[in-house]
Design a protein around this motif. Sequence first.
Motif, PDB file in Angstrom:
ATOM      1  N   LEU A 192      -8.743   4.812   5.266  1.00  0.00           N
ATOM      2  CA  LEU A 192      -8.592   4.841   6.721  1.00  0.00           C
ATOM      3  C   LEU A 192      -8.134   6.215   7.194  1.00  0.00           C
ATOM      4  O   LEU A 192      -8.614   6.725   8.216  1.00  0.00           O
ATOM      5  N   ARG A 193      -7.250   6.834   6.458  1.00  0.00           N
ATOM      6  CA  ARG A 193      -6.772   8.160   6.845  1.00  0.00           C
ATOM      7  C   ARG A 193      -7.910   9.179   6.823  1.00  0.00           C
ATOM      8  O   ARG A 193      -8.012  10.044   7.684  1.00  0.00           O
TER       9      ARG A 193
ATOM     10  N   GLN B  76      11.796   1.861   7.049  1.00  0.00           N
ATOM     11  CA  GLN B  76      11.679   0.858   8.118  1.00  0.00           C
ATOM     12  C   GLN B  76      10.777  -0.304   7.727  1.00  0.00           C
ATOM     13  O   GLN B  76      11.149  -1.469   7.887  1.00  0.00           O
ATOM     14  N   THR B  77       9.578  -0.029   7.210  1.00  0.00           N
ATOM     15  CA  THR B  77       8.639  -1.106   6.889  1.00  0.00           C
ATOM     16  C   THR B  77       7.968  -0.941   5.533  1.00  0.00           C
ATOM     17  O   THR B  77       7.053  -1.695   5.203  1.00  0.00           O
ATOM     18  N   VAL B  78       8.376   0.026   4.738  1.00  0.00           N
ATOM     19  CA  VAL B  78       7.804   0.338   3.420  1.00  0.00           C
ATOM     20  C   VAL B  78       6.359   0.805   3.569  1.00  0.00           C
ATOM     21  O   VAL B  78       6.013   1.936   3.254  1.00  0.00           O
ATOM     22  N   SER B  79       5.483  -0.080   4.039  1.00  0.00           N
ATOM     23  CA  SER B  79       4.087   0.296   4.252  1.00  0.00           C
ATOM     24  C   SER B  79       3.477  -0.674   5.256  1.00  0.00           C
ATOM     25  O   SER B  79       4.073  -1.703   5.584  1.00  0.00           O
ATOM     26  N   SER B  80       2.297  -0.352   5.733  1.00  0.00           N
ATOM     27  CA  SER B  80       1.587  -1.234   6.660  1.00  0.00           C
ATOM     28  C   SER B  80       0.681  -2.174   5.867  1.00  0.00           C
ATOM     29  O   SER B  80       0.254  -1.846   4.751  1.00  0.00           O
ATOM     30  N   PRO B  81       0.346  -3.342   6.421  1.00  0.00           N
ATOM     31  CA  PRO B  81      -0.524  -4.290   5.710  1.00  0.00           C
ATOM     32  C   PRO B  81      -1.835  -3.642   5.269  1.00  0.00           C
ATOM     33  O   PRO B  81      -2.464  -2.896   6.023  1.00  0.00           O
ATOM     34  N   VAL B  82      -2.254  -3.948   4.064  1.00  0.00           N
ATOM     35  CA  VAL B  82      -3.384  -3.254   3.441  1.00  0.00           C
ATOM     36  C   VAL B  82      -4.723  -3.710   4.000  1.00  0.00           C
ATOM     37  O   VAL B  82      -5.577  -2.888   4.367  1.00  0.00           O
ATOM     38  N   LEU B  83      -4.965  -5.018   4.038  1.00  0.00           N
ATOM     39  CA  LEU B  83      -6.297  -5.509   4.384  1.00  0.00           C
ATOM     40  C   LEU B  83      -6.780  -5.088   5.779  1.00  0.00           C
ATOM     41  O   LEU B  83      -7.936  -4.678   5.934  1.00  0.00           O
ATOM     42  N   PRO B  84      -5.960  -5.185   6.823  1.00  0.00           N
ATOM     43  CA  PRO B  84      -6.443  -4.714   8.125  1.00  0.00           C
ATOM     44  C   PRO B  84      -6.848  -3.239   8.103  1.00  0.00           C
ATOM     45  O   PRO B  84      -7.832  -2.853   8.741  1.00  0.00           O
TER      46      PRO B  84
ATOM     47  N   GLY C  96       0.820  -1.190   0.000  1.00  0.00           N
ATOM     48  CA  GLY C  96       0.000   0.000   0.000  1.00  0.00           C
ATOM     49  C   GLY C  96       0.858   1.246   0.000  1.00  0.00           C
ATOM     50  O   GLY C  96       2.098   1.172   0.057  1.00  0.00           O
ATOM     51  N   PRO C  97       0.258   2.419  -0.070  1.00  0.00           N
ATOM     52  CA  PRO C  97       1.021   3.671   0.003  1.00  0.00           C
ATOM     53  C   PRO C  97       1.793   3.738   1.322  1.00  0.00           C
ATOM     54  O   PRO C  97       1.271   3.308   2.362  1.00  0.00           O
TER      55      PRO C  97
END
Length: 485
Positions: free
Chosen positions: A155-156, A344-352, A147-148
């Motif tokens: 969500l934002r 650090q993590t590129v992006s957070s998991p999309v589905l959650p 994801g972005p």
Amino acid sequence: MSAAPTLYESLADHLASLVEAGSLLAGDRLPSVRGLAAQQGVSISTVLQAYVLLESRGLVEVRPQSGHYVKARLHPRLPEPRTPRVEPGARAVTVAERVGQLYTGLDGSAGVLGLALPDATLLPARRLARSMVRAARASGEASVAYGPPAGMPALRRELARRSASWGCAIPADEILITVGAMEALHLALRAVARRGETIAVESPAFFGVLQLIESLGIKVVEIPARAGTGMDLSVLDGVLRRRRIQAVMAVPSFNNPLGSRMPDGARKELARIVTRHDVPLIEDDVYGDLQFDGARPRLVRSFDRKGLVLLCSSFSKTLAPGYRVGWIAPGRYRTTIERMKFAQTVSSPVLPQLAIADFLQSGGYDHHLRSLRRSLREQVARYGAEIAARFPPGTRLSRPQGGFVLWVELPPGTDALALQERAVAEGAAVAPGPIFSANGGFRNCLRISCGQPWSPAIEQALAKVGRIATELAGRDAGATRALQS
């Protein structure tokens, strides 16, 4: 000679006796008015009068379109824990080893009093699962892609919409989604302080945050916190006047472990203090949605006019710990933190993210929060009453207005680490005070989690801890008398 009780008074006394005996517990639903009238062979008017009397005694509450319920009563008024005396000066944090030793293998029934998590039965797992399915169908292949870096726009936007109820309007493009609140706090700390520099923290402070600070090599100045109102701002202001502090970290709403709530006037003053000294504030609001009564607390961020507040939170304490969805609104540090997040993590998991956005859009979150707050209020009251009844004389107990933890100060000299060791051996566990301090203070204090609904297992665990605390308090008092004689 006093008059004989009326029929409705006798009925009210009968129901009150069931509550006192524990046959009816906090949160239990009482029979319907018609049902109880038929059961007792009395009129509907008599039952209504009895319920009104029980309401006036503080034993029963009416829930609209639901019925009459046993009200969670506050525990006996044990004095609140004392405000700690904190040694001045910056120091390195050394808690990781103690936390690791105490929490290794601590799970299942042994950990219910020690782990600050809401029970899964209090969370909307099935409704979230339906949101997850809808999100997966709607997003298709995008659900398995990166994801972005800033997080999913849906969500934002929902978080930005909700920010109006927090006392401020946060634009969606400032909000960054993180892997839980801990990543948000990690990014915030890295943005404002380097290894060897110093920040100010509340004392006591959540051991997870202290571990994070230790891992980054940052030093702390501990600012005493009052059980009811949180950080002592006069002490903080004095520290900022005397020495260079890179940032302040605080949990103004129902902090862990005290459960304190900083008044709005103090929040405004805290914003003034950090603005006057041009020092960033990391505001951890992970418990902000869990007030027991009244309106949600206003954020310190709402008084910030210079972008100095880095606001961090998550849905781990209110919705789904396992989804690991947190967020940060970092003010003037947004660009720095977005770059660090990508590295650090590129992006957070999309589905959650998409599942929670769907849940928020449906209105399910507010409905869930009303139920969760009520359950936690009742659980905290019940745990507190049990502590007041079973722990040794001289015990002090916090009176939180939100969240789900209690801070217990045992009689002077009682060793919380020894208590923890014995409690674990007997299948129970608490979080001992020394892990909530940078240098092992609070040796006679405990944090007890009230996240589990009341049950015989909880009652037995608290009884064990209370018995051990009483034995240790008596032994320590005897040793003190022997030394003095």
